[in-house]
Design a protein around this motif. Structure first.
Motif, short mmCIF file in Angstrom:
data_model
loop_
_atom_site.label_atom_id
_atom_site.label_comp_id
_atom_site.label_asym_id
_atom_site.label_seq_id
_atom_site.Cartn_x
_atom_site.Cartn_y
_atom_site.Cartn_z
N PHE A 93 0.84 -1.20 0.00
CA PHE A 93 0.00 0.00 0.00
C PHE A 93 0.87 1.25 0.00
N ALA A 94 1.89 1.27 0.86
CA ALA A 94 2.79 2.42 0.93
C ALA A 94 3.50 2.63 -0.40
N GLU A 95 3.92 1.55 -1.04
CA GLU A 95 4.62 1.67 -2.32
C GLU A 95 3.69 2.21 -3.40
N ARG A 96 2.45 1.72 -3.43
CA ARG A 96 1.52 2.19 -4.46
C ARG A 96 1.24 3.69 -4.33
N HIS A 97 1.23 4.18 -3.09
CA HIS A 97 0.81 5.55 -2.84
C HIS A 97 1.95 6.49 -2.46
N GLY A 98 3.19 5.99 -2.55
CA GLY A 98 4.34 6.83 -2.29
C GLY A 98 4.41 7.37 -0.88
N LEU A 99 4.18 6.51 0.12
CA LEU A 99 4.10 6.95 1.51
C LEU A 99 5.28 6.44 2.33
N PRO A 100 5.71 7.20 3.34
CA PRO A 100 6.77 6.73 4.24
C PRO A 100 6.27 5.59 5.13
N VAL A 101 7.20 4.73 5.55
CA VAL A 101 6.84 3.52 6.30
C VAL A 101 7.65 3.43 7.59
N VAL A 102 6.94 3.20 8.68
CA VAL A 102 7.55 2.81 9.95
C VAL A 102 7.13 1.37 10.22
N ILE A 103 8.08 0.52 10.58
CA ILE A 103 7.76 -0.86 10.97
C ILE A 103 8.10 -1.04 12.44
N THR A 104 7.12 -1.50 13.22
CA THR A 104 7.40 -1.95 14.58
C THR A 104 7.47 -3.47 14.56
N MET A 105 8.61 -4.00 14.94
CA MET A 105 8.80 -5.45 14.96
C MET A 105 8.48 -5.97 16.36
N HIS A 106 7.31 -6.58 16.46
CA HIS A 106 6.84 -7.07 17.75
C HIS A 106 7.33 -8.49 18.05
N ASN A 107 7.69 -9.26 17.01
CA ASN A 107 7.85 -10.71 17.20
C ASN A 107 9.19 -11.24 16.73
#
Length: 399
Positions: free
Chosen positions: A111-125
């Motif tokens: 989704f972020a790639e399609r719409h050119g948006l910045p991404v934060v990933i929280t790695m919970h696991n």
């Protein structure tokens, strides 16, 4: 700011990541921001919970557990059409926050790639530990997971077949990665998942915390020490070894087990052999769970290597309850108020249970640090995450 969060499971289901996402949303909205949470649609008798909440965007899904508590959304064209059509009716998005490891991660990153948006990933696991705990052929599963991820994300530049390689694959699409503990952040950096991982604890609900502390403790009907275990009843949480240790220890205590899962029937059979009185309470509302943790003499945290934070021991410390802790990383992260377990054996846990029970009866239980509560409240965690959002939005706009 409009933040879109992606999870593997609906946030009204049981799980630490789900609790954290609910709290994040509540405190972000309290700070004046808009939050949309994208997750699989629920099934079964609890499917109506949150169904009319405008902050939830539920995608087509299929149940993946016998109790229909958990579901999955296939990250393909159908789900993406539903997602894009629904998001077109909502305010413009400023940042995508991925908090899933599987279909939620794929959907969020695409989704972020399609719409050119910045991404934060929280790695919970810890993906590798979790898969080893539940899969009959974990190596094969991890190889397949890496191949699936590379295919879905169209990635040709990453290699590897273990859990760290898979997390590197996800992080390769991120502008920032956060972890809920120092020890997990350190491991992510050591395994080259991301160069710098921001440490942001998952928090406790400020309001629930104050409400629990303000409510007088009810008078106990039993003077025996009371222990509480909270979690999902699955192998990686090690409920069965805990109950085997209770049997082996011979301790005469009251034990409350909060949560549900596939191992409940097996756990009840083990508990029948214990001298202790073991009460299976099922899933409880968040505030009631906190109240019971506060009322206990000690919380028992039994998983090893799987937890990236260990939410329950921080919740316990916040309300003044010490913990019996099996994982040395979690002992170090919390820093005080624990009875460490020497190793992963049932015998070592039984010995720790006997020692903790004796300390409780003598009135000399270890005390959690007084500053844990302030550092753990969600309001402070939200301020820290907003700084990350602002940083990645600014960086993305400058490209």
């Amino acid at each position: 700011m409009h933040i879109v969060m992606f999870g593997d499971q609906h946030v009204e289901t049981l799980g630490g990541a789900q609790v954290s996402m609910r709290l994040q949303r509540a405190f972000l909205e309290r700070a004046g921001h808009t939050v949309t949470i994208v997750a699989p649609r629920r099934h079964g008798p609890r499917a109506h919970t949150g169904a009319n909440d405008p902050g939830y965007l539920d995608l087509p899904s299929v149940p993946v557990t016998l109790d229909r508590e958990y579901a999955m959304t296939w990250p393909g064209a159908r789900a993406e059409r539903v997602l894009d059509a629904e998001m077109a009716t909502r305010p413009p998005v400023d940042v995508v926050h991925v908090q899933g490891d599987f279909w939620g991660a794929f959907l969020g990153l695409r989704f972020a790639e399609r719409h050119g948006l910045p991404v934060v990933i929280t790695m919970h696991n810890r993906v590798d530990v979790g898969i080893r705990a539940v899969a009959p052929a974990p190596g094969l599963v991890l190889r397949g997971l890496n191949r699936w991820g590379r295919h879905v994300l169209g990635e040709t530049n990453t290699q590897g077949k273990d859990g760290w390689a898979y997390l590197r694959l996800l992080a390769s699409r991120a502008d920032a990665v956060t972890a809920p503990s120092a020890h997990f952040a350190r491991r992510l950096e050591e395994h080259r998942v991301f160069e710098h991982v921001d440490i942001i604890w998952n928090g406790i609900d400020d309001d629930a915390y104050r409400a629990v502390l303000d409510k007088p403790q009810t008078e106990r009907t039993s003077r025996r020490p009371r222990l509480v275990w909270v979690g999902r009843m699955s192998p990686e949480k090690r409920l069965l070894p805990f109950l085997e240790a209770v049997v082996a220890s011979g301790i005469d205590v009251d034990i409350e087990v909060i949560g549900n899962g596939a191992q409940r029937a097996a756990a009840q059979r083990v508990a029948e052999r214990a001298q202790a009185s073991v009460y299976f309470l099922g899933s409880l509302p968040y505030r009631e769970t906190l109240r019971r943790i506060r009322a206990a003499d000690a919380l028992v945290q039994t998983s090893i290597g799987f937890e990236t934070q260990g939410m329950t021991i921080f919740e316990a410390a916040s309300v003044g309850t010490p913990s019996i802790v099996c994982d040395p990383d979690l002992v170090a992260e919390l820093g005080s108020g624990t009875w460490p377990v020497a190793d992963d054996s049932v015998a070592a846990l039984a010995e720790a249970l006997r020692a903790a029970t004796a300390d409780i009866q003598r009135g000399c239980a270890p005390q959690p640090a007084a500053d844990i509560a302030a550092r753990f409240q969600q309001s402070s965690r939200t301020r820290a995450m907003l700084e990350v959002y602002a940083r990645v939005i600014q960086s993305h706009a400058a490209r």
